[in-house]
Write a protein that holds these residues in place. Structure first.
Motif, short mmCIF file in Angstrom:
data_model
loop_
_atom_site.label_atom_id
_atom_site.label_comp_id
_atom_site.label_asym_id
_atom_site.label_seq_id
_atom_site.Cartn_x
_atom_site.Cartn_y
_atom_site.Cartn_z
N ALA A 230 0.82 -1.23 0.04
CA ALA A 230 0.06 0.01 -0.15
C ALA A 230 1.13 1.30 -0.09
CB ALA A 230 -1.00 -0.18 1.21
N GLY A 231 2.05 1.19 0.43
CA GLY A 231 2.96 2.22 0.43
C GLY A 231 3.61 2.44 -0.91
N THR A 232 3.60 1.65 -2.02
CA THR A 232 4.13 1.84 -3.10
C THR A 232 3.73 2.65 -4.01
OG1 THR A 232 4.78 -0.58 -3.23
CG2 THR A 232 4.69 0.46 -5.44
N ARG A 233 4.66 3.62 -4.57
CA ARG A 233 4.11 4.67 -5.49
C ARG A 233 4.76 4.35 -6.78
NH1 ARG A 233 1.91 8.67 -2.75
NH2 ARG A 233 2.34 10.31 -4.32
N PHE A 234 3.91 3.99 -7.58
CA PHE A 234 4.16 3.37 -9.00
C PHE A 234 4.29 4.19 -10.35
CE2 PHE A 234 4.37 1.11 -13.12
CZ PHE A 234 5.17 0.08 -12.79
N LEU A 235 5.42 4.66 -10.86
CA LEU A 235 5.11 5.59 -11.94
C LEU A 235 5.00 4.68 -13.33
CD1 LEU A 235 5.63 8.53 -12.83
CD2 LEU A 235 7.93 8.21 -13.23
N VAL A 236 3.93 5.03 -14.02
CA VAL A 236 3.87 4.37 -15.30
C VAL A 236 4.15 5.22 -16.53
CG1 VAL A 236 1.87 3.55 -16.87
CG2 VAL A 236 1.27 3.68 -14.39
N VAL A 237 5.49 4.56 -16.81
CA VAL A 237 6.44 5.55 -17.83
C VAL A 237 5.75 5.00 -19.24
CG1 VAL A 237 8.76 6.04 -18.69
CG2 VAL A 237 8.04 5.63 -16.08
N LEU A 238 5.80 3.68 -19.35
CA LEU A 238 5.68 3.03 -20.85
C LEU A 238 3.95 3.44 -20.93
CD1 LEU A 238 7.61 -0.15 -20.22
CD2 LEU A 238 8.27 1.89 -21.61
N PRO A 239 3.47 3.21 -22.30
CA PRO A 239 2.06 3.13 -22.52
C PRO A 239 1.32 2.30 -21.47
CG PRO A 239 3.20 3.20 -24.74
CD PRO A 239 4.46 2.76 -23.66
N ALA A 240 0.43 2.83 -20.89
CA ALA A 240 -0.42 2.11 -19.84
C ALA A 240 -1.20 0.91 -20.19
CB ALA A 240 -1.59 3.11 -19.16
N ALA A 241 -1.31 0.78 -21.65
CA ALA A 241 -2.15 -0.26 -22.24
C ALA A 241 -1.22 -1.49 -22.34
CB ALA A 241 -2.83 0.19 -23.65
#
Ligand code: AMP
Ligand code: DBH
Length: 542
Positions: A230-241
């Protein structure tokens, strides 16, 4: 419309399904139910951050309520359980709202990439008999509303186009939500959740039918391996699809764990590094060329990257030398990931020694992932020797969607998926990707089916034959080269004219050949001696 996986695609035999349930892999959860549970457990925790152009956030409760209202709106417009909806959105908050709304009613998102154009989108819409198509107004300078208008003309069954932002002649996505009048009759856990795209080896992308049960298991397994919580902060860098940033562990993994997902609008360090600093990002996933750029930029940046704990790198082969440089430069741990949208995902582990992390592509998520490495005749080879990777398991499909012919070739009779990858297995069970047997180009993680590009080039009136092949590239790993044989007496062409022709036919830019060479006959190196066109003709596909 029935949604039982076994109808439109082969599914797991009963004894396997029972085994996977008994082992606790398939727990009878759905995506809709998962979001509801997180919203009840931590209503005020931030689920999603869309930082651009102005920062927007969604708590778990807000995301849950917005998914409900959008689901009700879709239903009111006649989108029903089992319907397919092509979703082509960049990394924006609406992407997550739309897919959870569709999950709630059991309609299936078909995940197009923002780079796709007329050729790909027309195929997805017509092949899946999609009833709706969701697009941004403008993205990266391209007007998706115009593409959508062309699709409405080309694909008769396409009834709705929903647009984020200015809708033009279509429907604004923001006009769709309404109050739900009754509980949703959502999907069952063993039913299909969505159709993911394969990189493809033949003319068009095959569609990959994933169920709630199987995909949620891959998320749970990925989260455990990567330490997502629950503490993870995930950055979506590549196309989310794309399957990698979606599930390894990706934004769906982060949401499953009750963590926070931050959407990165562009992958370059100038965009991503300030976001890492401001949003205190702890985890992200990169393809090798991007990892190279980040590694270089990190040595010079003034931005504080100290929150970053783990960078996953995968999608294409990551060189050992590049892998060695990542940890010192980014100040975080590296994990290699070798996965496929068809299922099987391998990770190096947090407690693997450095040599293993930089020289292997990891080992499978599950003790029930069955791995075979076989020679050309299908016989198992000993550990340490190269062979074709075959796999079967609790989150690897048993067949593509509505592709019985192709399935006979892509799967063994006993249900192993032929990955097309050449690997070797180490004594610890880690896999090293050594090459590829399938006809595919891996352009820095973006997969190209040569045949699809060849078919476009063959439509040029001056072209007699064409063969598209991979050539090594220091940055991307591979680039594409089109060998073109002109028709006798045809006007000479310039390489740019061939590239322009391909682009103007409407195809994703990454598929436009990087290099074009005119030849009298196909070179023997790197290309088959026989014309691919004639091969296709012989196979009755021309
Ligand atoms: P797709 O079928 O489009 O999901 O692409 C999956 C394919 O990407 C795999 O079968 C491999 O060929 C390739 N791939 C993914 N990750 C890696 C990796 N870490 N190293 C080498 N190849 C990879
Ligand atoms: O390349 C891929 O498709 C891929 C790579 C890493 C993938 O699907 C995944 C992890 O889940």
């Amino acid at each position: 419309m029935t949604l039982t996986p076994g109808v439109d695609a082969p599914t797991w035999p009963v004894e396997f399904a029972e085994r996977y349930r008994a082992a606790g892999h398939w727990r009878g959860e759905t995506f809709g139910g998962m979001l509801r549970e997180r919203a009840e457990a931590h209503p005020h925790h931030i689920a999603l951050v869309d930082p651009a152009p102005e920062r927007r956030t969604w708590t778990y409760r807000e995301l849950d309520e917005r998914a409900d209202r959008l689901a009700a709106g879709f239903l009111a417009r006649g989108i029903a359980k089992g319907d397919r909806v092509v979703v082509q959105l960049p990394n924006v908050g609406e992407f997550v709202e739309v897919v959870f709304a569709l999950f709630r009613i059991g309609a299936l998102p078909v995940y197009a990439l923002p780079a796709h154009r007329d050729t790909e989108i027309a195929h997805f819409c017509s092949f899946t008999e999609a009833v709706a198509y969701v697009v941004p107004d403008l993205h990266a300078g391209y007007d998706h509303r115009e593409l959508a208008s062309r699709m409405r003309h080309r694909v008769p069954g396409l009834r709705h186009v929903f647009v984020t932002g200015d809708p033009g002649e279509h429907t604004a996505l923001s006009d769709v939500p309404c109050e739900p009048s009754a509980p949703f009759d959502g999907p069952r856990p063993h039913e299909l959740a969505f159709l993911q795209l394969s990189g493809g080896t033949t003319g068009v992308s095959k569609l990959i039918p994933r169920t709630h049960d199987d995909y949620l298991y891959s998320l749970r397994g990925s989260n455990e391996i990567c330490g997502v919580n629950a503490g993870t902060r995930f950055l979506v860098v590549l196309p989310a699809a794309h399957n990698f940033p979606m599930s390894s562990p990706g934004w769906l993994g982060a949401l499953y764990a009750g963590g926070t997902v931050v959407l990165c609008p562009k992958p370059d360090p100038d965009t991503a590094f300030p976001l890492i600093a401001r949003e205190r990002i702890s985890m992200t996933g990169l393809v090798p060329p991007l990892a190279l750029v980040w590694t270089q930029a990190a040595t010079e940046t003034a931005h504080d990257l100290s929150s970053l704990e783990l960078a996953l790198v995968g999608g294409a082969k990551y060189s050992e030398q590049a892998a060695r440089r990542l940890e010192p430069a980014l100040g975080c741990k590296l994990m290699q990931v070798f996965g496929m949208a068809e299922g099987l995902v391998n990770y190096t582990r947090l407690d693997d020694d450095t040599e293993t992390v930089v020289t292997t592509q990891g080992r499978p998520i599950s003790p029930d992932d069955e791995i075979r490495v076989v020679d050309d005749a299908g016989r198992d080879v000993p550990d340490g020797e190269f062979g074709h990777l075959l796999t079967r398991g609790p989150y690897t499909i048993r067949g593509y969607w509505r592709a019985p012919e192709h399935n006979r070739r892509a799967f063994t009779e006993d249900g192993f998926y032929r990955t097309g990858d050449i690997v070797r297995r180490t004594p610890t069970g880690h896999l090293v990707v050594e090459g590829r047997a399938k006809d595919q180009i891996n352009r820095g993680g973006e997969k190209i089916a040569p045949e699809e590009v060849e078919n476009v080039i063959l439509a040029h009136p001056s072209v007699h034959d064409v063969s598209v092949v991979a050539v090594p590239d220091a940055y991307l790993g591979e680039r594409s080269l089109a060998y073109v044989i002109l028709r006798e007496g045809a006007e000479p062409l310039k390489p740019v004219a061939v590239k322009r022709f391909v682009r103007e036919r409407g195809i994703a830019a990454y598929k436009v050949p990087d290099l074009v060479e005119f030849v009298d006959e196909f070179p023997r190196t790197g290309v088959g001696k026989v014309s691919k066109k004639h091969l296709r003709f012989a196979a009755g596909q021309s």
